[in-house]
Scaffold this motif. Structure first.
Motif, PDB file in Angstrom:
ATOM      1  N   PRO A  74       0.885  -1.200   0.049  1.00  0.00           N
ATOM      2  CA  PRO A  74       0.078  -0.141   0.130  1.00  0.00           C
ATOM      3  C   PRO A  74       0.803   1.138  -0.020  1.00  0.00           C
ATOM      4  O   PRO A  74       0.238   2.327  -0.092  1.00  0.00           O
ATOM      5  CB  PRO A  74      -0.837  -0.082   1.184  1.00  0.00           C
ATOM      6  N   ARG A  75       2.130   1.215   0.106  1.00  0.00           N
ATOM      7  CA  ARG A  75       3.111   2.437   0.073  1.00  0.00           C
ATOM      8  C   ARG A  75       2.820   3.129  -0.923  1.00  0.00           C
ATOM      9  O   ARG A  75       2.723   4.535  -0.948  1.00  0.00           O
ATOM     10  CB  ARG A  75       4.395   1.933   0.154  1.00  0.00           C
ATOM     11  N   PRO A  76       2.670   2.756  -2.284  1.00  0.00           N
ATOM     12  CA  PRO A  76       2.455   4.013  -3.468  1.00  0.00           C
ATOM     13  C   PRO A  76       1.139   4.627  -3.199  1.00  0.00           C
ATOM     14  O   PRO A  76       0.866   5.681  -3.567  1.00  0.00           O
ATOM     15  CB  PRO A  76       2.308   2.997  -4.718  1.00  0.00           C
ATOM     16  N   VAL A  77       0.139   3.988  -2.421  1.00  0.00           N
ATOM     17  CA  VAL A  77      -1.211   4.790  -2.199  1.00  0.00           C
ATOM     18  C   VAL A  77      -0.766   5.887  -1.251  1.00  0.00           C
ATOM     19  O   VAL A  77      -1.598   6.939  -1.489  1.00  0.00           O
ATOM     20  CB  VAL A  77      -2.249   3.694  -1.722  1.00  0.00           C
ATOM     21  N   TRP A  78      -0.079   5.716  -0.215  1.00  0.00           N
ATOM     22  CA  TRP A  78       0.233   6.630   0.672  1.00  0.00           C
ATOM     23  C   TRP A  78       1.129   7.937   0.052  1.00  0.00           C
ATOM     24  O   TRP A  78       0.758   8.958   0.294  1.00  0.00           O
ATOM     25  CB  TRP A  78       1.050   6.121   1.813  1.00  0.00           C
ATOM     26  N   HIS A  79       1.907   7.348  -0.549  1.00  0.00           N
ATOM     27  CA  HIS A  79       2.898   8.347  -1.541  1.00  0.00           C
ATOM     28  C   HIS A  79       1.800   9.130  -2.413  1.00  0.00           C
ATOM     29  O   HIS A  79       2.104  10.434  -2.640  1.00  0.00           O
ATOM     30  CB  HIS A  79       3.909   7.701  -2.432  1.00  0.00           C
ATOM     31  N   ALA A  80       0.991   8.654  -3.197  1.00  0.00           N
ATOM     32  CA  ALA A  80       0.153   9.481  -4.009  1.00  0.00           C
ATOM     33  C   ALA A  80      -0.770  10.216  -3.259  1.00  0.00           C
ATOM     34  O   ALA A  80      -1.211  11.239  -3.791  1.00  0.00           O
ATOM     35  CB  ALA A  80      -0.583   8.294  -4.964  1.00  0.00           C
ATOM     36  N   SER A  81      -1.434   9.685  -2.325  1.00  0.00           N
ATOM     37  CA  SER A  81      -2.362  10.537  -1.425  1.00  0.00           C
ATOM     38  C   SER A  81      -1.543  11.821  -0.732  1.00  0.00           C
ATOM     39  O   SER A  81      -1.986  12.679  -0.935  1.00  0.00           O
ATOM     40  CB  SER A  81      -2.831   9.797  -0.378  1.00  0.00           C
ATOM     41  N   GLY A  82      -0.237  11.416  -0.501  1.00  0.00           N
ATOM     42  CA  GLY A  82       0.457  12.731   0.066  1.00  0.00           C
ATOM     43  C   GLY A  82       0.831  13.646  -1.096  1.00  0.00           C
ATOM     44  O   GLY A  82       0.809  14.985  -0.738  1.00  0.00           O
ATOM     45  N   PHE A  83       0.845  13.330  -2.244  1.00  0.00           N
ATOM     46  CA  PHE A  83       1.183  14.244  -3.507  1.00  0.00           C
ATOM     47  C   PHE A  83       0.019  15.082  -3.647  1.00  0.00           C
ATOM     48  O   PHE A  83      -0.112  16.345  -4.080  1.00  0.00           O
ATOM     49  CB  PHE A  83       1.330  13.409  -4.717  1.00  0.00           C
ATOM     50  N   LEU A  84      -1.338  14.181  -3.372  1.00  0.00           N
ATOM     51  CA  LEU A  84      -2.692  14.931  -3.820  1.00  0.00           C
ATOM     52  C   LEU A  84      -2.863  16.120  -2.793  1.00  0.00           C
ATOM     53  O   LEU A  84      -3.231  17.165  -2.985  1.00  0.00           O
ATOM     54  CB  LEU A  84      -3.635  13.751  -3.808  1.00  0.00           C
ATOM     55  N   VAL A  85      -2.341  15.713  -1.202  1.00  0.00           N
ATOM     56  CA  VAL A  85      -2.587  16.583  -0.409  1.00  0.00           C
ATOM     57  C   VAL A  85      -1.633  17.978  -0.577  1.00  0.00           C
ATOM     58  O   VAL A  85      -1.916  19.094  -0.438  1.00  0.00           O
ATOM     59  CB  VAL A  85      -2.111  16.091   1.033  1.00  0.00           C
ATOM     60  N   LEU A  86      -0.384  17.583  -0.976  1.00  0.00           N
ATOM     61  CA  LEU A  86       0.621  18.685  -1.348  1.00  0.00           C
ATOM     62  C   LEU A  86       0.122  19.491  -2.577  1.00  0.00           C
ATOM     63  O   LEU A  86       0.003  20.825  -2.796  1.00  0.00           O
ATOM     64  CB  LEU A  86       1.890  18.081  -1.800  1.00  0.00           C
ATOM     65  N   ALA A  87      -0.539  18.878  -3.437  1.00  0.00           N
ATOM     66  CA  ALA A  87      -1.116  19.686  -4.791  1.00  0.00           C
ATOM     67  C   ALA A  87      -2.255  20.444  -4.145  1.00  0.00           C
ATOM     68  O   ALA A  87      -2.468  21.558  -4.785  1.00  0.00           O
ATOM     69  CB  ALA A  87      -1.765  18.654  -5.913  1.00  0.00           C
ATOM     70  N   SER A  88      -2.992  19.940  -3.384  1.00  0.00           N
ATOM     71  CA  SER A  88      -4.230  20.614  -2.831  1.00  0.00           C
ATOM     72  C   SER A  88      -3.665  22.216  -1.999  1.00  0.00           C
ATOM     73  O   SER A  88      -4.147  23.189  -2.412  1.00  0.00           O
ATOM     74  CB  SER A  88      -5.096  19.877  -1.826  1.00  0.00           C
ATOM     75  N   VAL A  89      -2.535  21.742  -1.032  1.00  0.00           N
ATOM     76  CA  VAL A  89      -2.195  23.063  -0.557  1.00  0.00           C
ATOM     77  C   VAL A  89      -1.400  23.945  -1.472  1.00  0.00           C
ATOM     78  O   VAL A  89      -1.588  25.176  -1.411  1.00  0.00           O
ATOM     79  CB  VAL A  89      -0.714  22.550   0.471  1.00  0.00           C
TER      80      VAL A  89
END
Length: 120
Positions: A74-89
């Motif tokens: 599930p690590r790539p899901v966490w990385h991708a979700s982190g990128f989505l949060v960074l993109a939102s910010v």
């Protein structure tokens, strides 16, 4: 054999999604330069922000597809979700016109995206 082929396809989709995200972040840096020098720079940067955000969402989708059906990490899901949060910010900071944080965060996002691409 079918599961191995599916896992390979989803892994390729994940790699393509990361590459697309990396490219869109890079193009945002280019359009930020145009923002300072050309009359159409603001429009290009605004459209690019939407495309970059879409690429971040595609990365999340690709990571979930690579993880769930294939039973991978599930690590790539966490990385991708982190990128989505960074993109939102990043979008919020851009709309609020806070370049002192917006620009360094964009550089960080590009570096992290290149790193994610190199790991794949």
């Amino acid at each position: 054999m079918a599961t191995q082929a599916t896992a390979q396809r989803t892994s390729s989709f994940l790699r393509i999604a990361i590459a697309l995200q990396t490219l869109t972040i890079f193009l945002q840096a280019v359009s930020a330069g145009l923002l300072l020098t050309a009359s159409y720079g603001e429009t290009l940067h605004s459209v690019g922000a939407r495309v970059m955000y879409g690429a971040a969402m595609l990365y999340v989708l690709a990571a979930v597809l690579a993880w769930k059906p294939g039973g991978g990490s599930p690590r790539p899901v966490w990385h991708a979700s982190g990128f989505l949060v960074l993109a939102s910010v990043q979008v919020v900071l851009g709309i609020a016109h806070v370049p002192s944080v917006h620009l360094p965060l964009g550089v960080l996002m590009f570096g992290l995206s290149v790193l994610a691409l190199a790991r794949r």
